[in-house]
Design a protein around this motif. Sequence first.
Motif, short mmCIF file in Angstrom:
data_model
loop_
_atom_site.label_atom_id
_atom_site.label_comp_id
_atom_site.label_asym_id
_atom_site.label_seq_id
_atom_site.Cartn_x
_atom_site.Cartn_y
_atom_site.Cartn_z
N SER A 1 27.75 17.55 63.46
CA SER A 1 27.60 16.55 62.41
C SER A 1 27.15 17.26 61.14
N LYS B 1 42.01 16.11 64.19
CA LYS B 1 40.58 16.27 64.44
C LYS B 1 39.71 15.38 63.54
N ASN C 1 32.09 13.57 62.12
CA ASN C 1 31.10 12.56 61.72
C ASN C 1 29.99 13.20 60.90
N LYS D 1 39.30 12.20 63.24
CA LYS D 1 38.63 11.04 63.81
C LYS D 1 37.32 11.41 64.51
N VAL D 2 37.18 12.67 64.90
CA VAL D 2 35.96 13.06 65.61
C VAL D 2 34.90 13.62 64.66
N SER E 1 34.08 20.23 62.84
CA SER E 1 34.70 19.70 64.05
C SER E 1 33.73 19.74 65.24
N GLU E 2 32.72 20.58 65.14
CA GLU E 2 31.77 20.77 66.24
C GLU E 2 30.42 20.13 65.98
N ASN F 1 34.50 8.16 60.79
CA ASN F 1 33.11 8.35 61.20
C ASN F 1 32.27 9.12 60.17
#
Length: 567
Positions: free
Chosen positions: A132, A155, A160, A157-158, A129-130, A176
């Motif tokens: 990549s 979470k 990546n 969608k964020v 979550s924090e 993502n």
Amino acid sequence: MSNNMKNIEFEKPSFSEWQDAAIKALKGKPFESLLTKTSEGITLEPLYTQESLVAKLGEELDKQVATIRSLQNRQVFRVAQQVYADTSEAFFAQLDDSLARGNEIVTVDSRVNFEWTEEEVAQLATYFSEYSFKITVKSAKDPLLAVFDNIAADKRKVVNGFIVSQNPITLADFPNVRTYVADTIVYHNEGANAVQELAYALATAAKYAEQEESFEAFSKKFYVSFAVDTQFFTEIAKLRAFKVLWKAFSSAYGITENVKIPTVVETSLRSFSKLDVYVNLLRAANEALSGLIGGADVFTVHPHDALTKPTEQSVRIARNVSLVLKEETNVLKITDPAGGSYFIESLTADFVKKAWALFLEIEAAGGMDAYTASGKLAAELEVSYQARLKATQTRKQSLIGTNIYANPADDLVHETNPLFAEIKRIAVPFEQLRADMTAANVKTGILALGSLKSSKPRADFVSGFLNTMGLVPEKSEPVTTVEEALAWLNATDAKYVVIAASDDHTKALVPAILTGKPADVMIDVAGKFTDEEEAWLANGLNGFIFAGQNIIEKLNSVFASMKEVQR
């Protein structure tokens, strides 16, 4: 006088004038001897000029530069340091340490020495979550993939990152996370050259594009993965060429706007060696700089001891290679550092042309899967791999510390990191034969004939030749008579001796030395002696050592003959 100096203008020589001067300096050698043929079949010129580049590309030059710059992502060269650990506790401790010290992307290969239990997977999920991520998994059933089940729905969608797998992984609600990868590293590790890697990347992209309802949906899931080798300018041109090829590829699907695709890159391991391992650090730094200049978005530097067992120190050094290059070279302040270079722009264009032609050939054969099934892809890779092996074993390509400037006192580590055990490394034949010769305690010698001045060049060459196998030959003082030579041969413990001398001394003394030599001593001569070869071989000479010879073939033959004699 200073004013006169400021006003002096030197006349710019023409290419023909430079060529005339070059031919004169070659002292009889043809100008064509300055041309270099690459493994991609491209002929490199000794000099590139603005005029030659414009004549070659014309208006296409501006289009090529503009395309590369428009497809370059702003946030480039993010550090993706892979974590190595034997336990989950050590894994997360090292992960925290790396992220605190400059690592930007959580980089994990699921093949670790501990099990991915629910607890470990849940703990890893908190990082996603924090940060990549780049994770490598074996299949859709890989236990590491459970990490995505542990990420809260609000979470997702964020989150990546990139998933490296042989077949695309299906993920729901993670828009993502890129799961379609043209992983050219698998072909690189089999011996592929730059043109093949580029063509295979496009063919793989075409395969995945057909599986989505739209090119937009496909492009949001797609990325390309490259390994960069030690050929500095080649690798810069390769990364730049992909952007030009991608623009042509997307245009074929009717896409007019620029669609930026992440380029995930790592240092090559096929040129790494277990011999003189700190040279691997130099290779990796060279490769990382080419990746930085070429426009890599995500970069992994493998530790210099990655082939055996990385340590905390080697991992830290590898990470710092990226950080120093990224923070201190100022390369990232320029969108396309190599743009406008006559040589690199020309090489980029050559790669684009050849890779597109191979891509069309693959598509005409039915696409990537059909091309692979036909055996053509494997055959191409084998040809490239064998050419790379030959170039290394004949020293046309240097592998410092392994095929040249080898350290005979260096201990060969037999431990192998299972993650990289299957890579077709060009150093492997040297490592294997060196291990065999070391175990057999092979004794070698160099018999110098004539003066020190006349014998030393060939003696040094032979010494370096034998050093590649960890052999330290016993060297005689230069002798001038047959009697002295035979006395040394009878006194030495060496069972394989190479005679090093000038042509004249060799021709004068070798016939009599062969007649009187001990029966259990195998003798070679340094140099090529075409006229005398047949007679000397008939009189007991084993063979010859000379520049351009295949080191592995020659010393394998010597080793086999010595074992036969010992029986």
